[in-house]
Write an enzyme that holds these catalytic residues in place. Structure first.
Site, PDB file in Angstrom:
ATOM      1  N   SER A  16     -32.204   5.554 -25.418  1.00 40.27           N
ATOM      2  CA  SER A  16     -30.829   6.263 -25.175  1.00 40.27           C
ATOM      3  C   SER A  16     -30.074   6.573 -26.462  1.00 40.27           C
ATOM      4  O   SER A  16     -29.593   7.675 -26.486  1.00 40.27           O
ATOM      5  CB  SER A  16     -30.080   5.406 -24.277  1.00 40.27           C
ATOM      6  OG  SER A  16     -30.668   5.202 -23.072  1.00 40.27           O
ATOM      7  N   THR A  61     -27.724  -0.189 -17.633  1.00 38.37           N
ATOM      8  CA  THR A  61     -29.034  -0.216 -17.149  1.00 38.37           C
ATOM      9  C   THR A  61     -29.332  -1.869 -16.806  1.00 38.37           C
ATOM     10  O   THR A  61     -28.064  -2.435 -16.478  1.00 38.37           O
ATOM     11  CB  THR A  61     -30.045  -0.121 -18.526  1.00 38.37           C
ATOM     12  OG1 THR A  61     -31.328  -0.152 -17.840  1.00 38.37           O
ATOM     13  CG2 THR A  61     -29.745  -0.937 -19.525  1.00 38.37           C
ATOM     14  N   LYS A  65     -26.596  -2.568 -13.110  1.00 36.01           N
ATOM     15  CA  LYS A  65     -26.308  -1.034 -12.214  1.00 36.01           C
ATOM     16  C   LYS A  65     -25.371  -1.511 -11.057  1.00 36.01           C
ATOM     17  O   LYS A  65     -24.643  -0.723 -10.627  1.00 36.01           O
ATOM     18  CB  LYS A  65     -27.620  -0.427 -12.205  1.00 36.01           C
ATOM     19  CG  LYS A  65     -28.201   0.437 -13.358  1.00 36.01           C
ATOM     20  CD  LYS A  65     -29.235   0.997 -12.879  1.00 36.01           C
ATOM     21  CE  LYS A  65     -29.841   1.785 -14.161  1.00 36.01           C
ATOM     22  NZ  LYS A  65     -31.124   2.497 -13.560  1.00 36.01           N
ATOM     23  N   ASP A 101     -29.226   8.747 -12.137  1.00 42.09           N
ATOM     24  CA  ASP A 101     -30.653   8.650 -12.057  1.00 42.09           C
ATOM     25  C   ASP A 101     -30.849   9.363 -10.417  1.00 42.09           C
ATOM     26  O   ASP A 101     -31.907   9.947 -10.319  1.00 42.09           O
ATOM     27  CB  ASP A 101     -30.868   7.131 -11.561  1.00 42.09           C
ATOM     28  CG  ASP A 101     -30.945   6.287 -12.665  1.00 42.09           C
ATOM     29  OD1 ASP A 101     -31.310   6.888 -13.836  1.00 42.09           O
ATOM     30  OD2 ASP A 101     -30.800   5.028 -12.784  1.00 42.09           O
ATOM     31  N   GLY A 121     -40.517  -1.762  -5.987  1.00 39.59           N
ATOM     32  CA  GLY A 121     -39.165  -2.587  -6.699  1.00 39.59           C
ATOM     33  C   GLY A 121     -37.969  -2.083  -5.737  1.00 39.59           C
ATOM     34  O   GLY A 121     -37.806  -1.402  -4.844  1.00 39.59           O
ATOM     35  N   GLY A 123     -34.392  -2.541  -7.242  1.00 49.46           N
ATOM     36  CA  GLY A 123     -33.356  -2.510  -8.011  1.00 49.46           C
ATOM     37  C   GLY A 123     -32.393  -1.178  -8.118  1.00 49.46           C
ATOM     38  O   GLY A 123     -32.604  -0.460  -7.000  1.00 49.46           O
ATOM     39  N   ARG A 147     -41.042  -8.159  -4.061  1.00 51.18           N
ATOM     40  CA  ARG A 147     -41.295  -9.724  -3.907  1.00 51.18           C
ATOM     41  C   ARG A 147     -40.156 -10.163  -3.002  1.00 51.18           C
ATOM     42  O   ARG A 147     -40.666 -11.088  -2.236  1.00 51.18           O
ATOM     43  CB  ARG A 147     -41.106 -10.180  -5.225  1.00 51.18           C
ATOM     44  CG  ARG A 147     -42.155  -9.863  -6.498  1.00 51.18           C
ATOM     45  CD  ARG A 147     -42.007 -10.583  -7.649  1.00 51.18           C
ATOM     46  NE  ARG A 147     -40.826 -10.363  -8.087  1.00 51.18           N
ATOM     47  CZ  ARG A 147     -40.193 -10.777  -9.234  1.00 51.18           C
ATOM     48  NH1 ARG A 147     -41.140 -11.761  -9.982  1.00 51.18           N
ATOM     49  NH2 ARG A 147     -39.077 -10.595 -10.064  1.00 51.18           N
ATOM     50  N   THR A 151     -31.090  -5.555   0.342  1.00 50.68           N
ATOM     51  CA  THR A 151     -30.289  -4.589   1.127  1.00 50.68           C
ATOM     52  C   THR A 151     -30.421  -3.489   1.092  1.00 50.68           C
ATOM     53  O   THR A 151     -29.536  -2.282   0.699  1.00 50.68           O
ATOM     54  CB  THR A 151     -28.748  -4.941   1.083  1.00 50.68           C
ATOM     55  OG1 THR A 151     -28.404  -4.758  -0.376  1.00 50.68           O
ATOM     56  CG2 THR A 151     -28.552  -6.397   1.246  1.00 50.68           C
ATOM     57  N   GLY A 212     -41.443   8.025 -17.233  1.00 56.47           N
ATOM     58  CA  GLY A 212     -40.415   7.178 -17.618  1.00 56.47           C
ATOM     59  C   GLY A 212     -39.479   7.937 -18.607  1.00 56.47           C
ATOM     60  O   GLY A 212     -38.222   7.885 -18.536  1.00 56.47           O
TER      61      GLY A 212
END
Length: 240
Positions: A16, A61, A65, A101, A121, A123, A147, A151, A212
């Site tokens: 960044s 990050t 977040k 994002d 994922g 997150g 894993r 929510t 990415g």
């Protein structure tokens, strides 16, 4: 001189500062972009004692977040929908939160046909990607592999990657590089991929819709626009 920074932990490798400082120099803006590796205690101190007072804004990050949300004075619709914030603009001492994002991912999905998508994922980026999918391709079926259950209500939770048996049009990877990451790359090497992770080199697959580094640049462009009202040109990946 006003400053910008990215906050996260650990922040051992981030592109960044390099990306934003290229644009700051190009547009001759009197500002410097830094990086701030803050543990939980330092993060709270940074926010609660307003150590950001001399900053124009900052990027957020992992793992902040979602944690940043309760400190925002204003949250954009994207932040409210995703439950995550990756860009903060500071105006008159108040924190204005945005999710670039979401913007970058939704723009990339325009015109793409996707019937079944697997998101790996749960997150901050996974939330942004799922909301972008729901808004841009409402009929898309979204399965979530993670894993633990979090929510996220607009995706079907299927648990471990070993439980995946369906054929997908798109895989969105929102986990760090790990054994599971490489297992996914191998298992779905013929499927379109959005890969939210980046390291010194991107792992090449046959159908990378958004790597990415490309995602990082795109979301950074929209953050830069929020801070300076300038949408900068795309960067050549070779510069990174």
């Amino acid at each position: 001189m006003p400053q910008l920074t990215v906050i996260g932990y650990p922040l051992e490798f981030t592109l960044s500062p390099k990306i934003h400082n290229i644009w700051l120099n190009k547009y001759k803006l009197p500002c410097k972009y830094l990086q701030s590796s803050l543990n939980d205690e330092q993060f709270l101190d940074f926010i609660e004692t307003k150590k950001f007072a001399d900053y124009l804004g900052f990027n957020v990050t992992i793992p902040y977040k979602e944690k940043i949300l309760k400190y925002l004075d204003y949250a954009s619709q994207e932040v409210i929908k995703t439950g995550a914030c990756n860009t903060v603009h500071i105006k008159n001492g108040k924190l204005y939160g945005y999710n670039t994002d979401y913007i970058a991912t939704r723009n990339k999905l325009k015109g793409i046909k996707v019937n079944n998508c697997l998101v790996v994922g749960a997150g901050g980026y996974a939330k942004a990607a799922i909301e972008a999918l729901c808004d841009e391709i409402p009929a898309c079926n979204i399965d979530l592999c993670n894993r633990s259950i979090k929510t996220i209500t607009n995706a079907n939770y299927i648990g471990n990657i070993n439980n995946v048996a369906k054929v997908y049009d798109l895989i969105i990877i929102a986990i760090p590089r790990s054994d599971t990451y490489y297992q996914i790359i191998e298992k779905f090497q013929d499927t379109k991929v959005i890969d939210a992770t980046y390291a010194h080199e991107d792992i090449l697959t046959k159908n990378v819709l958004l790597s990415g580094k490309e995602l990082l640049i795109e979301q950074a462009r929209y953050a830069f626009e929020i801070w300076f009202n300038i949408l900068p040109e795309k960067l050549d990946l070779a510069l990174l």
